[in-house]
Design a protein around this motif. Structure first.
Motif, PDB file in Angstrom:
ATOM      1  N   ALA A  99      16.480  -2.558  -1.954  1.00  0.00           N
ATOM      2  CA  ALA A  99      16.902  -3.502  -3.005  1.00  0.00           C
ATOM      3  C   ALA A  99      17.186  -2.764  -4.306  1.00  0.00           C
ATOM      4  CB  ALA A  99      15.812  -4.554  -3.222  1.00  0.00           C
ATOM      5  N   LYS A 100      18.193  -3.249  -5.029  1.00  0.00           N
ATOM      6  CA  LYS A 100      18.545  -2.640  -6.320  1.00  0.00           C
ATOM      7  C   LYS A 100      17.712  -3.215  -7.457  1.00  0.00           C
ATOM      8  CE  LYS A 100      23.397  -1.627  -5.152  1.00  0.00           C
ATOM      9  NZ  LYS A 100      23.561  -2.297  -3.877  1.00  0.00           N
ATOM     10  N   GLY A 101      17.215  -4.421  -7.271  1.00  0.00           N
ATOM     11  CA  GLY A 101      16.416  -5.033  -8.335  1.00  0.00           C
ATOM     12  C   GLY A 101      17.250  -5.572  -9.481  1.00  0.00           C
ATOM     13  N   PHE A 130       2.704   1.110   2.401  1.00  0.00           N
ATOM     14  CA  PHE A 130       3.381  -0.188   2.455  1.00  0.00           C
ATOM     15  C   PHE A 130       2.515  -1.233   1.782  1.00  0.00           C
ATOM     16  CE2 PHE A 130       4.295  -4.293   4.409  1.00  0.00           C
ATOM     17  CZ  PHE A 130       5.679  -4.339   4.358  1.00  0.00           C
ATOM     18  N   ARG A 131       3.110  -2.037   0.897  1.00  0.00           N
ATOM     19  CA  ARG A 131       2.362  -3.090   0.210  1.00  0.00           C
ATOM     20  C   ARG A 131       3.301  -4.229  -0.152  1.00  0.00           C
ATOM     21  NH1 ARG A 131       3.395   1.575  -2.229  1.00  0.00           N
ATOM     22  NH2 ARG A 131       4.027   1.659  -4.421  1.00  0.00           N
ATOM     23  N   ILE A 132       2.708  -5.397  -0.360  1.00  0.00           N
ATOM     24  CA  ILE A 132       3.467  -6.595  -0.703  1.00  0.00           C
ATOM     25  C   ILE A 132       2.924  -7.124  -2.023  1.00  0.00           C
ATOM     26  CG2 ILE A 132       4.180  -8.897   0.050  1.00  0.00           C
ATOM     27  CD1 ILE A 132       3.517  -8.055   2.910  1.00  0.00           C
ATOM     28  N   GLN A 133       3.802  -7.228  -2.970  1.00  0.00           N
ATOM     29  CA  GLN A 133       3.420  -7.697  -4.304  1.00  0.00           C
ATOM     30  C   GLN A 133       2.634  -9.011  -4.218  1.00  0.00           C
ATOM     31  OE1 GLN A 133       6.860  -8.685  -6.741  1.00  0.00           O
ATOM     32  NE2 GLN A 133       6.188  -7.216  -8.285  1.00  0.00           N
ATOM     33  N   GLY A 134       1.432  -9.024  -4.764  1.00  0.00           N
ATOM     34  CA  GLY A 134       0.660 -10.258  -4.871  1.00  0.00           C
ATOM     35  C   GLY A 134       0.032 -10.765  -3.584  1.00  0.00           C
ATOM     36  N   HIS A 135       0.184 -10.060  -2.493  1.00  0.00           N
ATOM     37  CA  HIS A 135      -0.312 -10.542  -1.200  1.00  0.00           C
ATOM     38  C   HIS A 135      -1.172  -9.472  -0.518  1.00  0.00           C
ATOM     39  CE1 HIS A 135       3.138 -13.123  -1.988  1.00  0.00           C
ATOM     40  NE2 HIS A 135       2.688 -13.978  -1.095  1.00  0.00           N
ATOM     41  N   THR A 136      -2.144  -9.918   0.248  1.00  0.00           N
ATOM     42  CA  THR A 136      -2.929  -9.008   1.076  1.00  0.00           C
ATOM     43  C   THR A 136      -2.431  -9.081   2.520  1.00  0.00           C
ATOM     44  OG1 THR A 136      -4.590 -10.713   1.470  1.00  0.00           O
ATOM     45  CG2 THR A 136      -4.994  -9.194  -0.372  1.00  0.00           C
ATOM     46  N   MET A 137      -2.866  -8.106   3.301  1.00  0.00           N
ATOM     47  CA  MET A 137      -2.446  -8.019   4.706  1.00  0.00           C
ATOM     48  C   MET A 137      -3.684  -7.934   5.591  1.00  0.00           C
ATOM     49  SD  MET A 137       0.614  -5.192   4.304  1.00  0.00           S
ATOM     50  CE  MET A 137      -0.372  -4.093   3.267  1.00  0.00           C
ATOM     51  N   LYS A 138      -3.723  -8.764   6.618  1.00  0.00           N
ATOM     52  CA  LYS A 138      -4.832  -8.717   7.578  1.00  0.00           C
ATOM     53  C   LYS A 138      -4.352  -7.966   8.816  1.00  0.00           C
ATOM     54  CE  LYS A 138      -7.523 -12.325   8.318  1.00  0.00           C
ATOM     55  NZ  LYS A 138      -7.973 -13.651   8.849  1.00  0.00           N
ATOM     56  N   LEU A 139      -4.938  -6.813   9.078  1.00  0.00           N
ATOM     57  CA  LEU A 139      -4.537  -5.993  10.218  1.00  0.00           C
ATOM     58  C   LEU A 139      -5.017  -6.634  11.518  1.00  0.00           C
ATOM     59  CD1 LEU A 139      -3.242  -3.229  11.039  1.00  0.00           C
ATOM     60  CD2 LEU A 139      -5.567  -2.306  11.030  1.00  0.00           C
ATOM     61  N   VAL A 140      -4.100  -6.836  12.485  1.00  0.00           N
ATOM     62  CA  VAL A 140      -4.497  -7.470  13.745  1.00  0.00           C
ATOM     63  C   VAL A 140      -4.173  -6.631  14.981  1.00  0.00           C
ATOM     64  CG1 VAL A 140      -4.421  -9.841  12.872  1.00  0.00           C
ATOM     65  CG2 VAL A 140      -2.341  -8.824  13.854  1.00  0.00           C
ATOM     66  N   TYR A 192       8.259  -8.543  -4.273  1.00  0.00           N
ATOM     67  CA  TYR A 192       8.738  -7.278  -3.698  1.00  0.00           C
ATOM     68  C   TYR A 192       7.832  -6.806  -2.567  1.00  0.00           C
ATOM     69  CZ  TYR A 192      12.253  -6.304  -7.316  1.00  0.00           C
ATOM     70  OH  TYR A 192      13.355  -6.344  -8.126  1.00  0.00           O
ATOM     71  N   VAL A 193       8.467  -6.299  -1.527  1.00  0.00           N
ATOM     72  CA  VAL A 193       7.812  -5.470  -0.515  1.00  0.00           C
ATOM     73  C   VAL A 193       8.162  -4.032  -0.872  1.00  0.00           C
ATOM     74  CG1 VAL A 193       7.785  -4.859   1.914  1.00  0.00           C
ATOM     75  CG2 VAL A 193       8.079  -7.223   1.255  1.00  0.00           C
ATOM     76  N   VAL A 194       7.160  -3.144  -0.876  1.00  0.00           N
ATOM     77  CA  VAL A 194       7.387  -1.772  -1.328  1.00  0.00           C
ATOM     78  C   VAL A 194       6.908  -0.777  -0.276  1.00  0.00           C
ATOM     79  CG1 VAL A 194       7.001  -0.106  -3.189  1.00  0.00           C
ATOM     80  CG2 VAL A 194       6.931  -2.559  -3.690  1.00  0.00           C
ATOM     81  N   ALA A 195       7.710   0.251  -0.029  1.00  0.00           N
ATOM     82  CA  ALA A 195       7.300   1.396   0.793  1.00  0.00           C
ATOM     83  C   ALA A 195       7.578   2.650  -0.016  1.00  0.00           C
ATOM     84  CB  ALA A 195       8.069   1.425   2.110  1.00  0.00           C
ATOM     85  N   SER A 196       6.546   3.459  -0.250  1.00  0.00           N
ATOM     86  CA  SER A 196       6.734   4.654  -1.079  1.00  0.00           C
ATOM     87  C   SER A 196       6.121   5.878  -0.405  1.00  0.00           C
ATOM     88  CB  SER A 196       6.131   4.451  -2.468  1.00  0.00           C
ATOM     89  OG  SER A 196       4.757   4.142  -2.389  1.00  0.00           O
ATOM     90  N   THR A 197       6.707   7.037  -0.688  1.00  0.00           N
ATOM     91  CA  THR A 197       6.280   8.275  -0.037  1.00  0.00           C
ATOM     92  C   THR A 197       4.883   8.670  -0.510  1.00  0.00           C
ATOM     93  OG1 THR A 197       7.388   9.592  -1.750  1.00  0.00           O
ATOM     94  CG2 THR A 197       8.619   9.146   0.267  1.00  0.00           C
ATOM     95  N   PRO A 250       8.884  -7.288 -12.191  1.00  0.00           N
ATOM     96  CA  PRO A 250       9.245  -5.864 -12.156  1.00  0.00           C
ATOM     97  C   PRO A 250       8.030  -4.944 -12.035  1.00  0.00           C
ATOM     98  CG  PRO A 250       9.452  -6.742 -14.390  1.00  0.00           C
ATOM     99  CD  PRO A 250       9.146  -7.910 -13.505  1.00  0.00           C
ATOM    100  N   GLU A 251       6.830  -5.502 -12.196  1.00  0.00           N
ATOM    101  CA  GLU A 251       5.618  -4.679 -12.091  1.00  0.00           C
ATOM    102  C   GLU A 251       5.274  -4.449 -10.622  1.00  0.00           C
ATOM    103  OE1 GLU A 251       2.378  -6.196 -14.407  1.00  0.00           O
ATOM    104  OE2 GLU A 251       3.683  -6.691 -16.094  1.00  0.00           O
TER     105      GLU A 251
END
Length: 553
Positions: free
Chosen positions: A198-200, A231-241, A278-283, A307-308
């Motif tokens: 995404a360009k944002g 990998f992370r999702i803005q404002g959300h948690t992830m439950k590993l299954v 935003y979903v974010v993946a960073s090195t 934008p944060e």
């Protein structure tokens, strides 16, 4: 789905799959592999498309389905796909690596035929020829549980595949020339999420949509060439299954480190204010952090994503600690013996310990990556075919590397040759991946899942077994090894065939950091291994040899 046909067949097929029960459904696909111009980071480059798609089509299957894929190679180069994490029980003929199969020549086609036997989970496929993976032709492969098998969580509203990976704007041919000339690939140019970033600028279309209050399944896989990604999702948690075919203890995470070749399944609940996120993946573990982002949109929501961007963790100690939180769900039903934890791997005596030490060095002035002092090369005759046709001695030697390189003394001068370990059928073995380098490693084993019982800093010694998780280590097919660290895995070598053990880091694999395990059944019986498929491609010195007598029950 274009080029796809689903049929329930009640007949047995000849050749490699003759042992398959007739009632298991068949999925048929026709894939045209072509070049096409893509611009995922805004720079036009030659991509490799499957049926015009980048990334490639998602395969949606169920435990024990038979998958039949007719691949037409319209490239100018030989081509193969591997189905990473699919175990191909008794059937290494379909594994899609150069040690077991002749590549599909330009202008020709080949039909893969394999069964996702006794498996569930999230997997990927990708090319193993040249540097084709740097141009695409990768995609998701999911294996759903059968309806009668309970899953340890409620059905999600939707099931999404999210392919993350670093990306180079230089073409795959250029990258291959770099490696052939002795250069490294260098740093990637960006990170993609499902082939985009995404360009944002407020004009981005959403990657995925969610309804407020509903829970979604995300299958997150790192299909990149080099970098671990957070990998992370803005404002959300992830439950590993689920992780690479195993249900896990359901811990909740703010972010997940996904190393190259790995897949995680998480549940995400749309429990925030209805708008864009935003979903974010960073090195990870890089001096300059590269990020890719995409938008998740709440249906009917209003407002742009903030934008944060949530911060990624720093350093590999955090990642190691996260690995230690991953646990096998011992009470879940699965395609394996029921329940999952009924297999007490910690009580089995180890019959062989193999230590694999990766290294980087120069051979004739060019970078080569080696395992225990030998840098693997793929001979023109695939190793499996040479073995099957009884001419292995003309193509490779068994056991050219020692099980314990430290016992040999001193760092050996690196040489290039095929590496094939002869493994005794049905033995229970321990493999130690020891990394003396400053960069992270990601190792994968074809044909099996293994118990990743420990990752620790320093050098491995037998006393370190005291620290193994012998109860609920996750059964999986890849494991990372942090800098100056080691990882230990345990497995039963019960799948006859020729199986690739490789670095998932593309330049390392291409330049020799891989090897093969030959697992031969002394019975030469169809109970243990399927016959060579009738349509198998033949090449090298076996091309005109008479076919050996088939295995019988």
């Amino acid at each position: 789905m274009g080029g796809v046909m689903f049929i329930l067949m009640l007949c047995l097929t000849a050749g490699a799959m003759s042992g398959v029960r007739g009632e298991d459904p068949y999925l048929f696909f026709t894939w045209n592999v072509t070049y096409g111009t893509i611009s995922p980071l805004g720079v036009p480059q030659q991509g490799i498309l499957i049926n015009g798609q980048f990334p490639g089509p998602n395969i949606n299957s169920t435990t024990n389905n038979n998958i039949v894929i007719n691949i037409h190679n319209n490239l100018h180069e030989p081509f193969l796909l591997t189905w990473s994490g699919i175990q191909h029980r008794k059937n290494s003929w379909q594994d899609g690596v150069l040690g077991t199969m002749c590549p599909i020549q330009p202008g020709t086609n080949y039909t893969y035929h394999f069964q996702v036997k006794d498996q569930i989970g999230s997997y990927i496929y990708y090319p193993t020829t040249a540097m084709h993976k740097a141009a695409g032709a990768f995609g998701g492969l999911r294996v759903n549980s059968r309806l009668l098998i309970p899953v340890p969580y409620a059905d999600p509203e939707e099931d999404y595949t999210v392919l993350i990976g670093d990306w180079y704007t230089k073409g795959h041919s250029t990258l291959r020339k770099f490696l052939d000339s002795g250069r490294s690939l260098g740093r990637p140019d960006g990170v993609l999420i499902n082939g985009k970033s995404a360009k944002g600028d407020g004009k981005d279309k959403p990657l995925l949509t969610m309804k407020a209050g509903k829970t979604y399944k995300y299958r997150i896989c790192n299909v990149g060439l080099k970098n671990s990604l957070n990998f992370r999702i803005q404002g959300h948690t992830m439950k590993l299954v689920e992780m690479e075919g195993s249900h896990t203890v359901q811990n909740t995470y703010q972010s997940l480190d996904v190393h190259v070749g790995q897949c995680f399944s998480v549940l995400v609940t749309a429990d925030q204010k209805p708008k864009d996120y935003y979903v974010v993946a960073s090195t990870r573990f890089t001096k300059n952090v590269l990020s890719g982002k995409s938008i998740i949109r709440y249906i009917g929501g209003k407002g742009p994503a903030s934008p944060e961007i949530p911060e990624a963790p720093i350093g590999w100690a955090w990642s190691l600690n996260q690995f230690r939180t991953f646990r096998w769900n011992l009470t879940a039903s699965a395609a394996r013996p029921n329940p999952q934890g009924s297999y007490h791997y910690g009580a089995i005596n180890i019959t062989r310990t193999i230590k694999l030490v990766n290294s980087a060095s120069k051979v004739d002035g060019k970078i080569r990556y080696a395992v225990n002092g030998i840098s693997h090369i793929d001979p023109p005759t695939p190793l499996k075919l040479a073995e099957y046709y009884g001419v292995a001695n003309k193509v490779f030697k068994y056991d050219t590397i020692p099980d314990d390189p430290s016992a040999v003394g001193g760092a050996p001068k690196v040489t290039s040759a095929p590496i094939v370990l002869n493994m005794t059928f049905r033995n229970f073995i321990e493999i130690i991946f020891e990394n003396h380098e400053k960069s992270i490693q990601s190792w994968h084993l074809d044909g099996y899942s293994f118990f990743a019982v420990a990752i620790e800093p320093g050098r491995w010694t037998p006393e370190r077994r005291m620290n193994y998780n012998l109860l609920d280590a996750v059964s999986r097919h890849t494991v990372q090894v942090f800098p100056k660290s080691w990882a230990a895995i345990l497995l039963t070598v019960d799948n006859a065939g020729m199986w690739n053990i490789r670095s998932e880091i593309a330049e390392r694999r291409y330049l020799g950091q891989q090897l093969y395990a030959s697992v031969l059944s002394p019975a030469r019986s169809l109970r243990d291994e399927y016959n060579i498929p009738d349509n198998a491609l033949l090449c090298g010195i076996i091309k005109n040899l008479p076919k050996p007598p088939p295995y019988v029950i």
